[in-house]
Design a protein around this motif. Structure first.
Motif, PDB file in Angstrom:
ATOM      1  N   ALA A   1      -1.424   2.480  -5.061  1.00  0.00           N
ATOM      2  CA  ALA A   1      -2.358   2.276  -3.941  1.00  0.00           C
ATOM      3  C   ALA A   1      -3.345   3.435  -3.864  1.00  0.00           C
ATOM      4  O   ALA A   1      -2.958   4.601  -3.893  1.00  0.00           O
ATOM      5  N   SER A   2      -4.626   3.117  -3.760  1.00  0.00           N
ATOM      6  CA  SER A   2      -5.650   4.158  -3.663  1.00  0.00           C
ATOM      7  C   SER A   2      -5.770   4.662  -2.235  1.00  0.00           C
ATOM      8  O   SER A   2      -5.396   3.970  -1.278  1.00  0.00           O
TER       9      SER A   2
ATOM     10  N   LEU B   1      -9.070   1.957   4.448  1.00  0.00           N
ATOM     11  CA  LEU B   1      -9.644   0.684   4.900  1.00  0.00           C
ATOM     12  C   LEU B   1      -8.649  -0.105   5.738  1.00  0.00           C
ATOM     13  O   LEU B   1      -9.018  -0.714   6.750  1.00  0.00           O
ATOM     14  N   HIS B   2      -7.387  -0.090   5.330  1.00  0.00           N
ATOM     15  CA  HIS B   2      -6.349  -0.729   6.131  1.00  0.00           C
ATOM     16  C   HIS B   2      -6.259  -0.075   7.508  1.00  0.00           C
ATOM     17  O   HIS B   2      -6.137  -0.753   8.541  1.00  0.00           O
TER      18      HIS B   2
ATOM     19  N   GLU C   1     -16.533   0.536   0.097  1.00  0.00           N
ATOM     20  CA  GLU C   1     -15.105   0.622  -0.185  1.00  0.00           C
ATOM     21  C   GLU C   1     -14.767   1.783  -1.124  1.00  0.00           C
ATOM     22  O   GLU C   1     -13.869   1.713  -1.951  1.00  0.00           O
ATOM     23  N   HIS C   2     -15.546   2.852  -0.993  1.00  0.00           N
ATOM     24  CA  HIS C   2     -15.331   4.047  -1.804  1.00  0.00           C
ATOM     25  C   HIS C   2     -15.781   5.250  -0.993  1.00  0.00           C
ATOM     26  O   HIS C   2     -16.756   5.149  -0.227  1.00  0.00           O
TER      27      HIS C   2
ATOM     28  N   LEU D   1       0.819  -1.211   0.000  1.00  0.00           N
ATOM     29  CA  LEU D   1       0.000   0.000   0.000  1.00  0.00           C
ATOM     30  C   LEU D   1       0.860   1.272   0.000  1.00  0.00           C
ATOM     31  O   LEU D   1       0.375   2.351   0.312  1.00  0.00           O
TER      32      LEU D   1
ATOM     33  N   GLU E   1      -8.535   4.973  -0.734  1.00  0.00           N
ATOM     34  CA  GLU E   1      -9.524   4.106  -0.094  1.00  0.00           C
ATOM     35  C   GLU E   1      -8.872   2.871   0.523  1.00  0.00           C
ATOM     36  O   GLU E   1      -9.209   2.473   1.642  1.00  0.00           O
ATOM     37  N   SER E   2      -7.916   2.263  -0.209  1.00  0.00           N
ATOM     38  CA  SER E   2      -7.272   1.055   0.318  1.00  0.00           C
ATOM     39  C   SER E   2      -6.476   1.368   1.583  1.00  0.00           C
ATOM     40  O   SER E   2      -6.438   0.561   2.521  1.00  0.00           O
TER      41      SER E   2
END
Length: 390
Positions: free
Chosen positions: A78-79, A85-86, A188-189, A73, A81-82
């Motif tokens: 890597a977005s 979320l992590h 997830e957005h 990430l 959002e990712s």
């Protein structure tokens, strides 16, 4: 925790190397983002997600907790959002924390204010929205090529409407997004459900993407600080009262072999004081120091002076009564605990940058200059500017 701020801050950056550790107005971008989020009243916890040890150290130094970002990430692909979320999974698994709301704050928006975060959180709660994002009003005309033909996007080129007749559009600033956590985890957005903007002034919307953006942000932040300082001064300053040691001097003393004491003063102070005196503003020195160096320096500057007094407040009150000046209209500049009563009495109690820690709470204004290094010049310049706009 109801609202948690997560600040993504990876170490790599192509456009501006080590961007998140670049400094503007004396503070790193990541440090400024942490301070802004921590100052926001609606934020219960601040976490920085990073893959970089230097950024982690800087973040902790400013009071944030650090989420170690995995390698997968940490790249350009890597977005956001990712990463968020992590971070939420980390809070759930490691901190036993599942916040109701997530404030996604970006380091690259140094003009963001704590009030902007609080405003976005408040709007989310008041409107029952799923997402609120900071946005600046936009009234520009946009164009794009359609094949080889240039066409208007948000306007009819054959009918140029006046700005006041056009519907307001919004530019996403990227500074802060406040998101309902449950919906974000599900979708997830960051944009889902009901999305509404929180309007911020255009000057809050600068995003650090190019080297020139750092220069622009520097100037805007310096201007903001200056305006904030001016707001602390009385509407129409009527007098300036100054301590001596630690204000005119660096609070040090040079002792010669025979016991004679010497101090070092800043020449620029004299010029600033002279300009105020030309405007007819009373300037007075009030000191507990008994050494004759105080009197000698004040005579050099042609300043009324009382030194060797143990009760500064009583002397100051007597002088104000004699001159028929309201205490709320004066500026007092000090540096130590024996100045506290005068600082509280004055309409603007100011202290030098290196003042004793115990006096900061009594001050309205903290200068950016230390005693003996031009602090008197700084306060005289501020008063001069205030008088010119009053």
């Amino acid at each position: 925790m109801n609202t948690v701020a997560i600040i993504p801050a990876r170490g790599g950056s192509k456009g501006i190397p080590r961007k998140n550790m670049r400094f503007v107005a004396g503070e790193s971008l990541v440090g400024r983002a942490v301070n802004t989020a921590r100052t926001a009243e609606s934020v219960d916890g601040v976490f920085v997600s990073t893959d970089d040890s230097e950024i982690a150290t800087e973040s902790r130094a400013h009071g944030a907790e650090v989420i170690e970002r995995p390698r997968e990430l940490s790249g350009d692909e890597a977005s956001s959002e990712s990463v968020l979320l992590h971070g939420l999974r980390h809070l759930r698994d490691e901190e036993s924390c599942v916040p109701d709301e997530l404030a996604f704050v970006q380091c690259t928006s140094p003009l963001l204010l704590p009030e902007d975060i609080d405003g976005a959180v408040g709007k989310l709660r008041k409107n029952g929205a799923d997402v609120v994002f900071s946005a600046a009003p936009f009234h520009g005309f946009l164009w794009r090529f359609s094949g080889e033909t240039l066409k208007g996007i948000n306007h009819d080129a054959s009918r140029r409407m006046r700005r006041q007749d056009r519907e307001t559009q919004y530019v996403e600033t990227g500074a802060v997004y406040v998101i309902q956590t449950d919906g974000f985890i599900e979708h997830e957005h960051r944009f889902f459900g009901e999305v509404i903007p929180y309007e911020v002034p255009p000057e809050h919307s600068i995003d650090i993407d190019r080297p020139i953006d750092l220069d622009i942000a520097e100037k805007l932040l310096r201007k903001r600080k200056r305006n904030s300082q001016l707001e602390q001064l009385p509407d129409r300053p009527a007098a300036l009262v100054l301590d001596f040691d630690g204000v005119f001097t660096d609070n040090k003393v040079h002792v010669q072999q025979g016991g004679r004491e010497m101090v070092v003063c800043h020449r620029g102070d004299g010029w600033g004081l002279a300009r105020l005196k030309e405007k007819g503003l009373p300037v007075w020195v009030l000191s507990t120091e008994k050494n004759q160096v105080v009197q000698a320096r004040c005579e050099k500057l042609d300043l009324p002076c009382v030194h060797g007094t143990e009760d500064k407040e009583a002397i100051l009150r007597g002088w104000l009564n004699e001159e028929e000046i309201d205490a709320q209209d004066i500026v007092f500049l000090g540096n130590d605990v024996n100045d506290v009563h005068c600082l509280r009495l004055a309409g603007c109690g100011a202290v030098v940058e290196d003042a004793h820690p115990d006096v900061f709470s009594a001050a309205n204004l903290v200068l950016s200059t230390s005693g003996g290094e031009g602090a008197v010049r700084e306060i005289t310049d501020l008063i001069q500017e205030k008088l010119s706009i009053s």
